[in-house]
Design an enzyme around this catalytic site. Structure first.
Site, PDB file in Angstrom:
ATOM      1  N   LYS A 109     -15.402  14.347 -17.525  1.00 14.81           N
ATOM      2  CA  LYS A 109     -14.310  13.908 -16.661  1.00 14.81           C
ATOM      3  C   LYS A 109     -14.126  12.398 -16.731  1.00 14.81           C
ATOM      4  CE  LYS A 109     -14.917  17.788 -13.471  1.00 14.81           C
ATOM      5  NZ  LYS A 109     -15.313  18.209 -12.111  1.00 14.81           N
ATOM      6  N   GLY A 168     -20.979  23.186 -25.785  1.00 17.36           N
ATOM      7  CA  GLY A 168     -20.061  22.056 -25.750  1.00 17.36           C
ATOM      8  C   GLY A 168     -18.681  22.449 -26.225  1.00 17.36           C
ATOM      9  N   PRO A 220     -15.142  22.603 -28.487  1.00 13.21           N
ATOM     10  CA  PRO A 220     -14.962  22.785 -29.940  1.00 13.21           C
ATOM     11  C   PRO A 220     -14.888  21.449 -30.668  1.00 13.21           C
ATOM     12  CG  PRO A 220     -13.418  24.151 -28.703  1.00 13.21           C
ATOM     13  CD  PRO A 220     -14.055  23.225 -27.716  1.00 13.21           C
ATOM     14  N   SER A 275     -13.964  21.542  -7.614  1.00 11.39           N
ATOM     15  CA  SER A 275     -14.054  20.090  -7.746  1.00 11.39           C
ATOM     16  C   SER A 275     -12.734  19.372  -7.489  1.00 11.39           C
ATOM     17  CB  SER A 275     -14.583  19.715  -9.137  1.00 11.39           C
ATOM     18  OG  SER A 275     -13.677  20.117 -10.139  1.00 11.39           O
TER      19      SER A 275
END
Length: 816
Positions: free
Chosen positions: A739, A373, A375, A696
């Protein structure tokens, strides 16, 4: 230039110049490149310089005298006046030998020192005006001088007998008693460096020259004697060691007769007891017994004694059979996890599942979890909570930047300063064989000529192999199967596939705004109040102040920067209290703006207008989700396509695919079919200093391109993500949660996503999911219908699209 070589022969076959004859006041000058001429010494020179050749030839039919002067700089090929010393030697040409290419080999005899008063450079060669430097005729030798001469002769004899000097040195100096001549002959044959030889040549006092020569010979003799002494000591070393061994054995027997304790034996007994308590494995015990026997027979003064002793101490200190008692109370474990971390339900459920399995099956092997994941989301601190929940010891190893395989596996004992690797060192520090090991920043591990540390980790992180982990220093297997390994990483892209295959990856997404507020109230604010000495002052942060800091002063997936800002506010309050004794009770939004200054980020997009060619794309980074504006613009030209903004290959391919889709569907989209011939197209992604890549952004690039070509504006209320094919199909993407949260942070409530990503909606927290209207699409045509506004810019757009927007229907939005 000249190459010089001393001629040790003392025979003269030609008639020499008689010193009784008066010397000419001017003589041809011959520079000597790598030798200093001395009176009474015969030397040979190779003459190659044109001016020196002419100087030799000019005196062959006359007096046969030349002045030889050494060069101060041997690197100069054509020496000038400034490159020559001021004292030289007049030499008589005894013999010449003509060589090919107009060169000579000349045999010369030094006659007398001369001072160079003037050098004339006119003519075909150099001419020197000289002044003879004669030595005093009557020299009174004292007993000290006689002793000096005898010492020089004796030193030369010793050096010649031991083959340190050539035998001819004795031949040319044996019968010389004149101190000046003796000094000149010895120095000429010693081949000293040029400045030192020239210094002796310029010394006119023969007794001083004799002292200088004695210093040279004595120094040479001392060097020889010292080297001989070293060789003699090396030959006697073995005999010395044997003698010491017998003396120590006798000492042991004497101490035994006197009843005195043997200190080394007592010391080894303590080590033996410690090794017995360690409860070694059978293989380790066999190796320890072997090394103990060697240690008992070895003297303590031996350098290897300390190495073996340290090696055995490592065995004694490692927790071969020591473990902490695990706690299998699921309720307690859940409380601990909830107490330390807010949210992260997926991770907590996985830990509770592990505890449940361990409770039912004691000998089950530990999992290899990998928290991935951005920071600041609590990956490392989660390892501490797991250790506390399980009642295990905790140890953290920073893997980021490690490039040496020996850091993991250790160095072999043959190397100086060898140590075990970080894994074995961590086991020693934890003091138990079942700790929680956190391998931090696994994605930043490196490799170079010293090996690949990630390959060494393959054995460590494989539950089927790590029960026999072999460290190079120990050289015996050590059981790591009881260790619970937890790796952390920001991304899995840089983790080698073989290593990733051994990990159970658990993704930790960025926190939502609501989650950040809860974390700040429960964890960050109390911790900062304690660290800044404000826990007793009743300071309270209003929720509106925390929201302002989250939305306007930090923009991150985690909460690390948020905690820094909270700490900044606490320090300002602490300073005011320390200076005036007055304490603030509440931190409001107004105080945040006053203390932290202007806002750094706006919750809304910077450009909140419907614009042509501007699309809000969504990107995923290791720091979480981000809005990625994509701009497209057209201008009259020849049909070139420019892609800028440090775009990677995949993103550039998406741009070319979007271009081809627009070209192949120009009629449907209401575009000029010849736009690719008549207009240049520029697609730019702002933030040119940041590399960008990935597929994407395909539908965002296509939408921006069609918008610029048709003159139709893009709705400011929509963000989008999805990969595009040449036929316009929209493919699945990753990182949907990050997102979507990024769009929400920027105030965008409508997000176009690929239809195949519907299954990922469950990963988004319910309260956040309800705030966003997701629009799943299967084809880019649907994207254009939704994102592009109906009204064209004008009847004469840049590409000549018709005002009726041919082929483009009304907006149709699909909301989920």
């Amino acid at each position: 230039m000249k190459k010089s070589k001393s001629d040790t022969s003392s025979d003269v076959t030609e008639k020499n110049y008689e010193l009784e004859d008066e010397l000419p006041s001017e003589l041809p000058l011959v520079p000597a490149k790598d030798i200093v001429a001395f009176p009474s010494v015969i030397l040979s020179l190779h003459i190659g310089l044109a001016t020196s050749v002419k100087a030799i030839e000019s005196v062959m039919e006359d007096h046969r005298l030349v002045c030889v002067v050494a060069q101060s700089d041997v690197e100069v090929e054509n020496p000038a006046v400034d490159d020559l010393y001021k004292v030289g030697v007049v030499c008589n040409i005894i013999r010449t030998l003509k060589l090919p290419e107009k060169r000579y080999k000349v045999l010369l005899q030094g006659l007398v020192r001369v001072k160079i008063k003037k050098v004339s450079t006119r003519g075909k060669f150099l001419k020197a005006t000289i002044e003879p430097l004669y030595e005093p005729e009557d020299i009174e030798l004292t007993a000290e001088h006689e002793m000096l001469i005898n010492r020089i002769h004796e030193s030369l004899r010793i050096l010649v007998e031991n083959e340190q000097l050539p035998e001819e040195m004795l031949v040319v100096s044996e019968d010389l008693e004149d101190p000046g001549t003796l000094a000149d002959v010895i120095v000429a044959h010693y081949r000293l460096d040029m400045p030192r030889s020239q210094e002796i040549l310029e010394q006119l006092d023969p007794l001083e020259r004799l002292k200088m020569t004695d210093a040279i010979v004595t120094e040479d003799l001392n060097h020889f004697l010292i080297s001989e002494n070293v060789r003699s000591q090396a030959r006697d070393e073995l005999t010395k060691d044997q003698r010491e061994y017998f003396l120590r054995e006798q000492l042991k027997q004497i101490q035994k007769e006197l009843g005195e304790g043997d200190a080394p034996t007592e010391d080894l007994e303590e080590l033996r007891v410690a090794l017995k308590k360690a409860k070694l494995s059978s293989i380790a015990q066999k190796e320890v017994d072997k090394q103990l026997q060697r240690l008992e027979r070895m003297p303590m003064e031996s350098s290897e004694y300390a190495l073996i002793r340290t090696y055995l101490e490592w065995f004694a200190d490692l927790p071969w059979a020591t473990k902490t008692r695990e706690r299998f109370d699921l309720k307690h474990s859940r409380e601990v996890l909830d107490e330390d971390h807010y949210g992260l339900d997926k991770v907590k459920d996985r830990i509770l599942e592990y505890l449940s399995v361990r409770k039912l099956k004691k000998d089950s092997r530990g999992p290899i979890l990998c928290f991935v994941g951005p920071p600041g989301v609590g990956k490392t601190s989660l390892g501490k909570s797991i250790a506390r929940a399980l009642n295990r010891k905790f140890h953290r190893i920073s893997i980021g930047g490690v490039r040496d395989e020996a850091e993991i596996r250790g160095h072999r004992r043959t190397y100086v300063g060898a140590l075990p690797g970080r894994i074995i060192q961590g086991m020693k520090q934890s003091g138990s064989n079942n700790p929680v090991f956190v391998l931090d920043e696994l994605d930043k591990i490196g490799a170079d000529y010293r090996g690949d540390p990630s390959s060494a980790l393959l054995e460590v992180l494989d539950p089927q192999q790590n029960s026999e982990f072999a460290d190079h220093y120990l050289n015996v297997p050590f059981d790591l199967s009881q260790v619970m390994f937890i790796a952390t990483a920001n991304t899995v892209d840089t983790i080698p596939d073989a290593l990733l295959d051994r990990l159970e990856v658990i993704s930790l997404s960025g926190y939502t705004t609501q989650e950040k507020v809860e974390i700040a109230e429960k964890y960050l604010v109390p911790r900062q109040l304690d660290q800044n000495g404000l826990e007793d002052l009743g300071l309270r942060f209003e929720r509106s102040a925390l929201l302002l800091m989250i939305e306007s002063y930090t923009r991150e997936a985690g909460v690390r920067n948020l905690e820094r800002e909270i700490g900044t506010l606490c320090r300002k309050v602490a300073r005011k209290y320390a200076e005036s004794g007055k304490s603030r009770k509440r931190v409001t939004s107004e105080y945040v703006k006053k203390a932290l200054g202007p806002t750094r980020y706006d919750p809304e997009m910077d450009e909140q207008v419907d614009a042509v060619g501007l699309v809000r794309g969504l990107a995923w980074t290791t720091h979480g989700g981000e809005i990625m504006p994509i701009e497209a613009s057209v201008a009259p030209g020849k049909g070139s396509l420019s892609l800028t903004g440090r775009l990677g290959e995949v993103m550039q391919e998406s741009g070319r695919a979007a271009m081809f889709y627009a070209r192949s569907n120009a009629e449907k989209l209401g575009l000029d079919p010849e736009f690719y011939k008549n207009y240049d197209i520029h697609i730019h992604v702002p933030g040119g200093a940041i590399p960008k890549d990935g597929p994407s952004a395909g539908i965002a690039i296509a939408t921006a391109l069609v918008s610029a070509l048709s003159g139709r504006k893009v709705s400011r209320e929509i963000a989008m993500t999805g990969e595009i094919t040449l036929r316009g199909n929209v493919l699945q993407i990753g990182g949907l949660k990050e997102k979507a949260l990024a769009a929400l942070r920027y105030g965008i409530k409508k997000v176009i996503v690929p239809y195949e990503n519907i299954k990922d909606f469950e990963e988004i927290p319910k309260d956040q999911r309800e705030q966003i209207k997701f629009i799943p699409v299967k084809h880019v045509g649907e994207v254009l219908e939704i994102a592009l506004l109906d009204k064209p810019r004008s009847s004469s757009t840049r590409t000549g699209a018709k005002s009726r927007g041919k082929g483009v229907g009304a907006n149709k939005e699909k909301f989920l």
